[in-house]
Design an enzyme around this catalytic site. Structure first.
Site, PDB file in Angstrom:
ATOM      1  N   SER A   1      46.132  43.681  34.470  1.00  0.00           N
ATOM      2  CA  SER A   1      44.536  44.230  35.282  1.00  0.00           C
ATOM      3  C   SER A   1      44.084  44.313  33.489  1.00  0.00           C
ATOM      4  CB  SER A   1      44.579  46.547  35.333  1.00  0.00           C
ATOM      5  OG  SER A   1      43.180  46.200  35.842  1.00  0.00           O
TER       6      SER A   1
ATOM      7  N   ASP B   1      41.803  43.075  46.690  1.00  0.00           N
ATOM      8  CA  ASP B   1      41.585  43.470  45.068  1.00  0.00           C
ATOM      9  C   ASP B   1      39.782  43.673  44.117  1.00  0.00           C
ATOM     10  OD1 ASP B   1      41.832  43.072  41.833  1.00  0.00           O
ATOM     11  OD2 ASP B   1      43.532  43.005  42.858  1.00  0.00           O
TER      12      ASP B   1
ATOM     13  N   HIS C   1      44.098  47.242  44.627  1.00  0.00           N
ATOM     14  CA  HIS C   1      44.082  46.768  42.839  1.00  0.00           C
ATOM     15  C   HIS C   1      45.465  46.750  42.322  1.00  0.00           C
ATOM     16  CE1 HIS C   1      42.957  45.594  39.243  1.00  0.00           C
ATOM     17  NE2 HIS C   1      43.286  46.526  38.650  1.00  0.00           N
TER      18      HIS C   1
END
Length: 292
Positions: A108, A245, A272
């Site tokens: 991320s 995601d 995610h």
């Protein structure tokens, strides 16, 4: 680096917490956590799943076990809460761990750091793994709108978007609807630890760097975009995203067409938080990339 937890003292005087497992493994891996302001905990399953590799991870400045300066001091915030600082912080971690070359895994926000690191320090990398990140910040926030609309009713979603556009992020109904969305999204395939993750996030860091609007980055990360430089990354790279995601699959497919040594792995039944949602498939694909 020996197994166990270590305190790394940076040249700026701050201290970072780090942890290493599988010492002596044939490949050195550094994992960079998400956020900004989150912590290493999503990586605690890495060493057992990647037994042939020495795994090191750390908490960034301001995060969890590392030093947490008072970033209400705007001079400190301006100096340290920026992408360039965290890229060079990663380089300082590499030096202290004693790794000449290594594999870099960024999750991320950590993927953003990792991509920038690959552009600045390409000779330090053997391989690059980007989990849940593309080459620009707006992909995440734009997709958030689509995901919210799948979970909430049309009227609820319209209300959420209206309040977000107005900047009224403290509205009780807005937060009630968003809490229901987060519970569904992050608990869709696995038991959610979102509450713990939120409670340990350094909100001074998060607020300064990206703000709290889920549909628009308003902090110093706003407008981050390396799409015009992504073709400069020649390090063998594997992008990994969940099939649900926040990062659009089509965007990553476009990215890898501009890179010489990149491929995409889509993790099925994953949001995610792909490491937690489908660890068996995630680690199978990760091991294949690391060991071949």
């Amino acid at each position: 680096m020996e197994n166990g937890s270590h305190i790394l003292t940076l040249k700026n005087g701050f201290h970072l917490w780090s942890h290493t497992e599988n010492s002596g493994g044939k490949t050195k891996v550094i994992a960079v956590h998400g956020g900004p302001g989150d912590n290493h905990e999503s990586f605690e399953t890495l060493p057992a799943a990647l037994l042939e590799n020495e795994i090191s991870y750390y908490d960034q400045l301001g995060s969890w076990y590392s030093d947490q300066p008072d970033f209400s001091d705007l001079a400190l915030a301006e100096k340290y809460l920026n992408i360039a600082y965290f890229v060079d912080e990663l380089e300082a971690v590499r030096q202290q761990l004693g790794y000449e070359k290594f594999v870099l895994l960024g999750y991320s926000w950590g993927g953003m750091i990792a991509l920038e690191y690959a552009l600045k320090y390409p000779k330090r990398l053997n391989k690059l793994i980007i989990v849940g990140m593309s080459d620009r910040d707006r992909d995440f926030t734009d997709r958030m709108k689509d995901e919210v609309s799948k979970v909430l009713s049309a009227d609820e979603a319209a209300y959420v978007f209206k309040e977000a556009n107005a900047g009224d992020l403290n509205d009780p109904l807005f937060n009630q609807y968003m809490a229901r969305f987060y519970e569904d999204y992050y608990g869709r395939f696995s038991k959610s630890s979102t509450t713990h993750a939120v409670s340990t996030t350094n909100m001074q860091v998060a607020d300064y760097m990206m703000g709290r609007n889920p549909f628009q980055t308003v902090g110093m990360m706003a407008g981050w975009d390396i799409s015009d430089r992504i073709d400069q990354i020649n390090t063998p790279t594997q992008f990994m995203i969940g099939d649900q995601d926040m990062i659009p699959i089509a965007r990553i497919q476009k990215i890898i067409r501009h890179m010489q040594n990149a491929k995409l792995v889509v993790v099925p039944q994953a949001t995610h938080v792909v490491i937690r949602d489908n660890p068996e498939y995630f680690f199978q694909q990760l091991n294949n990339f690391l060991n071949n």
